[in-house]
Structure formats: structure tokens, C-alpha cells
Design an enzyme around this catalytic site. Structure first.
Site, PDB file in Angstrom:
ATOM      1  N   GLN A  83      -3.422  -1.020   3.972  1.00 43.18           N
ATOM      2  CA  GLN A  83      -2.774  -2.281   3.628  1.00 43.18           C
ATOM      3  C   GLN A  83      -1.530  -2.541   4.461  1.00 43.18           C
ATOM      4  O   GLN A  83      -0.958  -3.633   4.432  1.00 43.18           O
ATOM      5  CB  GLN A  83      -2.398  -2.305   2.147  1.00 43.18           C
ATOM      6  CG  GLN A  83      -1.293  -1.328   1.764  1.00 43.18           C
ATOM      7  CD  GLN A  83      -1.064  -1.243   0.272  1.00 43.18           C
ATOM      8  OE1 GLN A  83      -1.829  -0.602  -0.429  1.00 43.18           O
ATOM      9  NE2 GLN A  83      -0.011  -1.893  -0.205  1.00 43.18           N
ATOM     10  N   CYS A  89      -2.208  -3.750  -2.458  1.00 41.25           N
ATOM     11  CA  CYS A  89      -2.966  -2.594  -2.939  1.00 41.25           C
ATOM     12  C   CYS A  89      -4.037  -3.013  -3.936  1.00 41.25           C
ATOM     13  O   CYS A  89      -5.139  -2.465  -3.950  1.00 41.25           O
ATOM     14  CB  CYS A  89      -2.038  -1.562  -3.556  1.00 41.25           C
ATOM     15  SG  CYS A  89      -1.174  -2.135  -5.045  1.00 41.25           S
ATOM     16  N   HIS A 383       1.276   0.654  -8.512  1.00 38.87           N
ATOM     17  CA  HIS A 383       0.414   0.772  -7.328  1.00 38.87           C
ATOM     18  C   HIS A 383      -1.027   1.004  -7.752  1.00 38.87           C
ATOM     19  O   HIS A 383      -1.317   1.887  -8.563  1.00 38.87           O
ATOM     20  CB  HIS A 383       0.888   1.932  -6.450  1.00 38.87           C
ATOM     21  CG  HIS A 383       0.105   2.096  -5.181  1.00 38.87           C
ATOM     22  ND1 HIS A 383      -0.018   1.099  -4.239  1.00 38.87           N
ATOM     23  CD2 HIS A 383      -0.614   3.142  -4.698  1.00 38.87           C
ATOM     24  CE1 HIS A 383      -0.758   1.523  -3.223  1.00 38.87           C
ATOM     25  NE2 HIS A 383      -1.140   2.759  -3.486  1.00 38.87           N
ATOM     26  N   ASN A 406      -6.739   6.048  -1.444  1.00 36.27           N
ATOM     27  CA  ASN A 406      -5.578   5.187  -1.278  1.00 36.27           C
ATOM     28  C   ASN A 406      -5.827   4.167  -0.163  1.00 36.27           C
ATOM     29  O   ASN A 406      -6.865   4.210   0.514  1.00 36.27           O
ATOM     30  CB  ASN A 406      -4.344   6.036  -0.966  1.00 36.27           C
ATOM     31  CG  ASN A 406      -3.050   5.342  -1.324  1.00 36.27           C
ATOM     32  OD1 ASN A 406      -3.044   4.219  -1.835  1.00 36.27           O
ATOM     33  ND2 ASN A 406      -1.940   5.990  -1.062  1.00 36.27           N
TER      34      ASN A 406
END
Length: 465
Positions: A83, A89, A383, A406
Site C-alpha cells: 500500500q 490497508c 490496521h 500484510n
């Protein structure tokens, strides 16, 4: 003069007995500064002059072990996304959940969906949400709490799963190759600042029109003109969203299976069929600061005006874990969000309560539990990531560690992933989005309650970034 100012700031109900007793006086300062400095204090002070706090506080015993070895259950997925300098996110996580499903269902070698395509519409929809909110509250005073919140939050690049589901349903999806990232989508702060400035200005114009007697239809017509300029700016920053495109589907051997022309909606239909991101998923939360077993709704916490607020069922963490494990065992990745910055060792990609020994280094005395951290604004959901793996104790079958995919790039963390101890998971994991088929009937029954409305400005529900 100072006494008057303090009375104004803190209100008439709060008073100070005397400054001599409550302020830091020379006598108090002398008492504080006269504390003896130990040899350890001198060593730490010298070290901190040249070294970061986390480096000094790192517990070397945690550097090996947590991220080692295979997981008992792991979702098959491929590729790590990035990102970059943006707060997207939530969107990367949503697209990562979808692509994992498509890769497994269609035997694809890889797939990355265009994040900027949906982000374009996200920013347009949020602009409309703000401007329409201004129109809807035009008769309220400017210091009304909700009006103040609107102008404080005209636009954000953060979001939630409900934003993903509403945007996908309305606009479909496209492959990344069809609408690739731009410099502005990878680093959103500058263009976002200009858009927020323009939206606030538009908001003031609409309120002035209302004050002069303009009716709702006139205000909405003016809003559409304003959105025309917002749309133009978005095309400059992020490109023009495609209405149709041609895409080759290949299998894992690289053989082309089909070549078709799609619209974004027909592409979604081709790869995900009738999957309804709104109706097929259950939104859960572990928030011990509020009553468990209740359904809550966050006012105006949505991405489109006609869309869905974040509505969730609050449950103990141990009630949520079995559902998460079943999802992973069934090769189904999950959207989750947490307070990722707490006890995160970025270099090795682990979230472990033992990663940093701040207490020994600084002499801290930290006693708050999860509930108290939420109430004091010390922790909250911040997040979003994709839950893809869990390891369990072979005897008790209890989870011991978890892994998330992630969106900080392949070189970050543990091969682009983060590995969490179960103890960390208990303390800093908050939101879960789980397919209904893994949710017990008694839990689904709880979801039928009338939601308890929470205000838009509740700090626990700030958008994920």
C-alpha cells in the site's frame, strides 16, 4: 489572568485549590530533580543518545522461534501487496481476501486486483457522503457535535470492510493490469489534503446557500456540480476508471484458458459468482470496554451515502477464535484489524508481548488491561490485514500463534507477513469478518438484535489506515 483562562477551559465545575498545591512549584521541581541517578540510568541515557528506544528494549530471546516452523493450518495465497505511503490497508486487505478465493477456485497462477480502481470511487463516494451530510444538517448550528465532526472528517483514505463490500457491489473489480497504481495513489497525503480543503470550502458554500433560503433540490443540484470537479481531480490523480476491458485467464501451467471482454461487474461475476460480501459475512468485534453479546452500529461509518454502516456483534476473544480457525482450515482467508504498532518487531515481522522490555529499560510500571487501554485511548483498531494461518497445540488444540498477510511489501516483516503470538492476539486484535458458514447458529441469532447506536467520533472506530 491565568485563573480566568483555566476556568474558561475546564469549566466552572472544576476548580484548583491553589496553584501552590497543584502546580509544579520550585519546591516540587527540586524534589523531583534530587532523585539519585544510578549507574544504570547513566548507561541507558548514554545509549539512548545514539540508539533508538526499540533497539535497546528488544528482548533478544524473542528474535528466534515465533516465526519459525510450519503452521498447522494455512490458506493458500500468492504474492504480497504494498500500500506504500497510503492509508488503504482496508482496501488491500479486502482485495487480498477476494484474490485468494479466486486463485483457489479457478486454479490461477497469481492475481492482483486494482486497488486504485475502487479507491477512485471510494474517494468520489466519500466526497458525496460529506457534501450530502452538509446538506442534511444545514439547519443545525455550526458548533453542533455532528456538524463539527463532518467538517473535521470530510475525506479519508482509510476505511473498513463495509466500504469494500459496498464498493465492490456497486462498481465491481478489475485486474491491476487494467488500472495500475499512480504516484498519487501510492502516496495519498498531498492530493488528499487538497481534496479535503476543496470539500470543506464546498461545504461552507452549501451552508451559505441554505442560510439564504435555498431548498434541498437546489442544494443537491449544486452538489452534483461540485462533484463534477472532484471527479475531474480524481481522474488527474488516479486515472480514468475503465468501463470494459479484455483479460486473459491462465491456469497454473501458464496456458490461456479464455480471453474475454468484461465490465468490472461481469468480471466479478466470472470469478466470484454470486458471492455477496454484504450478506455472506458476519462482522465481529472483541471490545471488552462494551457489553458482550450485543450488536452495535457506528453512526455514519460508511463509504457510500446509501451504503452500510459498520454493524457488529461484540464477543469475547475466545468465542471468536474457533470460527477463525475453521475458516483457515477451510482455506478461507479473513479480513481482520488490530492495533499493529504495539510490540511489533518490524525487522523480523513478529507481534509478541515479549518483543520489547520497556519496563526494565525505562522503569515503567504498566498495569492496564485491554479494556482500560481502550477506555484511555491507549489502544484501538487501526490496521487491517488478511488472516491466513494458525498453529495449534497438538494436545489441547488451542491456538499458539497466528499469521497475517500484510500490505507493506514483500521485503517487510516475515516474507511480507506478520506472525503473532496468541497472547498478543488476545490483547491487540479487534475486528473480524467471517463467512457465515463458520458462525454457529446461536451467534447468528444474536445478530438479529436491534443495534445500539454509537457516535461517529468514537475513537475505537477510527478508520483503518
Amino acid at each position: 489572568m491565568k485563573k480566568v483562562l483555566l476556568s474558561t477551559v475546564f469549566g466552572a465545575g472544576m476548580c484548583f485549590a491553589s496553584f501552590g498545591q497543584t502546580a509544579i512549584t520550585p519546591k516540587v521541581l527540586e524534589q523531583l530533580s534530587s532523585q539519585p541517578q544510578t549507574t544504570t540510568d547513566k548507561v541507558v541515557r548514554n545509549a539512548m543518545a545514539h540508539t533508538s528506544l526499540n533497539t535497546l528494549a528488544t528482548d533478544i530471546s524473542t528474535l528466534n522461534g515465533v516465526s519459525k516452523g510450519e503452521f498447522a493450518y494455512q490458506v493458500h495465497t500468492k504474492g504480497i501487496t504494498d500500500q506504500k505511503q497510503s492509508g488503504r490497508c482496508w482496501l488491500f486487505t479486502g482485495m487480498n481476501v477476494l484474490r485468494s478465493q479466486a486463485i483457489n477456485a479457478h486454479n490461477l497462477p497469481e492475481l492482483e486486483l486494482s486497488q486504485v480502481y475502487l479507491f477512485f470511487y471510494d474517494q468520489l463516494e466519500k466526497s458525496n457522503l460529506f457534501l450530502q451530510g452538509v446538506i442534511d444538517t444545514a439547519n443545525k448550528p455550526f458548533d453542533d457535535r455532528f456538524v463539527d465532526w463532518l467538517f473535521s472528517n470530510p475525506l479519508s483514505d482509510g476505511g473498513t470492510f463495509t466500504g469494500v463490500s459496498d464498493l465492490v457491489k456497486k462498481y465491481g473489480v478489475v485486474p491491476k493490469s487494467v488500472m495500475p497504481e499512480t504516484h498519487s495513489s501510492n502516496a495519498t497525503s498531498q492530493i488528499s489534503a487538497q481534496l479535503k480543503w476543496q470539500l470543506r470550502d464546498y461545504g461552507m458554500q452549501l451552508r451559505k446557500m441554505a442560510e439564504k433560503g435555498s431548498k434541498a433540490k437546489e442544494l443537491e443540484a449544486e452538489k452534483v456540480k461540485m462533484l463534477g470537479n472532484i471527479y475531474r481531480i480524481l481522474t488527474l490523480a488516479y486515472g480514468i476508471p475503465p468501463k470494459e476491458f479484455t483479460w486473459e485467464m491462465k491456469n497454473t501451467s501458464g496456458t490461456v484458458i479464455s480471453v474475454k471482454t468484461y465490465t468490472p461487474q461481469s468480471f466479478y461475476k466470472e470469478l466470484w459468482g454470486d458471492k455477496d460480501l454484504t450478506g455472506d459475512y458476519v462482522l465481529l468485534m472483541n471490545d471488552p470496554s462494551r457489553e458482550y453479546g450485543k450488536v452495535y452500529q457506528i453512526q455514519y461509518d460508511r463509504h457510500t451515502y446509501e451504503g452500510h454502516d459498520w454493524v457488529y456483534l461484540n464477543l469475547p476473544i475466545d468465542d471468536i477464535k474457533p470460527m477463525a480457525i475453521e475458516s483457515i482450515k477451510d482455506n478461507n482467508a479473513m479480513y481482520i484489524s488490530c492495533d499493529v504498532g504495539k510490540f511489533l518487531n518490524r525487522q523480523v515481522g513478529t507481534c509478541d508481548l515479549k518483543n520489547f522490555d520497556y519496563e526494565s529499560l525505562l522503569g515503567l510500571n504498566l498495569t492496564m488491561d485491554k479494556r482500560e487501554r481502550i477506555l484511555t485511548h491507549a489502544s484501538g483498531s487501526s490496521h487491517a490485514m488478511t488472516l491466513i494461518a494458525v498453529d495449534v497445540d497438538m494436545n489441547t488444540k488451542a491456538p499458539t500463534r497466528w499469521m497475517v498477510e500484510n500490505s507493506w511489501g514483500a521485503s517487510s516483516g516475515f516474507k511480507g507477513n506478520l506472525v503473532m503470538t496468541d497472547e498478543w492476539f488476545n490483547e491487540y486484535m479487534f475486528r473480524f469478518v467471517i463467512d457465515k458458514k463458520y458462525v454457529p447458529a446461536d451467534v447468528q441469532k444474536m445478530l438479529k438484535q436491534k443495534p445500539i447506536m454509537l457516535p461517529s467520533w468514537d475513537p475505537m472506530f477510527a478508520v483503518e489506515e
